[in-house]
Design a protein around this motif. Structure first.
Motif: not given
Length: 451
Positions: A276-289, A227-234, A245-249
């Motif tokens: 709900v609106v979800v934006h998916v991005e690749p995680r960069n942990e694998a690249l750093q490793v 979870l990289r960002r969660l913004r809510m309103r009512q 959210i970030g997922v495996n690249p």
């Protein structure tokens, strides 16, 4: 007509009836308590009308100008209602204080019909409070919730008026003014609560605990997502969420979409009715490793070249594989010892890695300088790549070996291309180069994603 509007319309009719009853009895008996209650019901009528029309506006579907719908019309209506309540409470309070400190000679005639009116009012207040509470819970309507609070305060004020009338009949003429002052304070408190609640919504302040509930629902997903960002309103009793959210690249498009669906379902279960609106991005942990593992491997003395470093995620575990090039004259024992040193160095530098797999290769030593036309050869290779791919290669290197001239070629291809597509395109480039340079002993093509 929607059920919410029917509920609001019942409030309009009830408020008009109560005004007539309270005003008639108050004028006949000179009771400030009844007159203040009549004024209070007058504000109820205006508020109920505002609610009636606000619910009609809030129920409209989203359009180009109001892409989140019209739900906040209810909150604007509740603010207008609170403003009217504040003015009414100030007026009632001033009149009550005047009677208490001004030695007013107005006599309150507590006749039987005054008590009858109070009984009818209590019955109506109780019934419409129950109706509004049920409607607000069923439809998550802020306007109906404001009405329920209004009607409950009306019932409490009516009880105070009843006590004041009874005390007046027992020889306490100022009790009626005290009841009127109590009603004024009650109305003012109700207005303050309405203002605070609806200003919070209009300022996009999330109710306490709702953000934590949404974040906990995402954290509980299996397989997990970052979870990289969660913004809510009512607005209008409905939540809106913007999630990144970030997922495996290495995940495919379908896997990323499935992760987004999981997030939407989890939030819907935690807070029903959420948009709900979800934006998916690749995680960069694998690249750093990968980069840290490559750096740690090169820090081992005697290591000459590292390539094909790959990070594999197996559940919660990470494993690294790499190709380790060492001088060809080393014995197998010496090469194995260096490989173990490399594995230990990577595990120490990258604690999240559980295992390291090394593939040993001999390092090809360069022979004599290549033919004098190497510049022309490189130009021909670049032209072949440009013709076939539309881009020049990332790296071109020639090596003279005992078996002949070897070309090492690195091509940067689109990151979204599949392995099969990349291999086919590299094969076409190799075939074109062989047509132009048939004397090459070998062509080694390495493909990697373009930055």
């Amino acid at each position: 007509m929607s059920p919410q509007r029917r509920t609001a319309l019942v409030s309009v009719v009830a408020a008009a009836l109560l005004i007539a009853l309270k005003l008639s009895a108050g004028l006949a008996t000179h009771s400030l308590g009844l007159l203040s209650e009549a004024l209070h019901s007058g504000t109820d009528l205006v508020a109920a009308l505002l609610t009636f029309f606000a619910i009609g506006v809030s129920g409209r579907p989203a359009d180009v100008g109001h892409q989140y719908g019209h739900g906040k019309a209810e909150h604007l209506s509740a603010l207008a209602e609170a403003t009217i309540l504040t003015g009414a409470s100030v007026f009632i309070g001033v009149r009550a204080v005047e009677r208490l400190v001004g030695n007013s000679h107005v006599q309150v005639n507590a006749r039987w019909y005054a008590f009858a009116v109070v009984a009818v009012v209590l019955l109506v207040d109780a019934s419409r409070t129950i109706v509004s509470v049920r409607g607000s819970r069923r439809y998550e309507s802020e306007a109906l919730r404001a009405n329920a609070l209004h009607f409950a305060s009306d019932a409490a004020g009516t009880v105070a008026v009843l006590v004041g009338l009874i005390a007046t009949t027992q020889g306490h003429p100022r009790a009626d003014a005290i009841a009127g002052l109590f009603v004024a304070v009650l109305v003012l408190l109700a207005a303050a609560r309405l203002i605070r609640r609806n200003v919070d919504v209009l300022m996009d302040r999330i109710p306490q605990g709702s953000h934590e509930a949404a974040a906990a629902a995402i954290a509980a997903l299996d397989p997990p997502v970052e979870l990289r960002r969660l913004r809510m309103r009512q607005a209008g009793g409905r939540y809106f969420a913007d999630v990144v959210i970030g997922v495996n690249p290495g995940a495919a498009v379908g896997q990323g979409h499935a992760a987004a669906d999981d997030v939407e379902r989890a939030l819907e279960e935690a807070l029903p009715g959420m948009d709900v609106v979800v934006h998916v991005e690749p995680r960069n942990e694998a690249l750093q490793v990968s980069e840290r593992a490559h750096e740690a491997a090169l820090s081992v003395r005697g290591v000459r070249e590292i390539h094909n470093v790959a990070v594999v995620q197996l559940g919660d575990r990470l494993e690294v594989s790499l190709h380790l090039k060492l001088p060809g004259e080393l014995s197998l024992d010496e090469a194995h010892g260096l490989a173990e040193s490399v594995e230990q160095a990577i595990c120490a530098a990258v604690p999240e890695v559980d295992a390291v797999h090394t593939h040993l290769e001999p390092l090809a030593e360069p022979g004599p300088a290549s033919l004098g036309g190497s510049a022309e050869l490189e130009q021909a290779v670049r032209a072949a790549s440009l013709d076939e791919l539309g881009t020049e290669p990332k790296e071109v290197r020639f090596l003279e070996t005992h078996g002949g001239l070897v070309l090492f070629l690195t091509l940067a291809l689109e990151p979204g291309a599949t392995l099969a597509e990349s291999h086919a395109r590299a094969g076409r480039v190799e075939e074109r180069i062989r047509r132009h340079l048939p004397d090459l002993a070998e062509i080694v093509v390495h493909t990697e994603p373009a930055e």
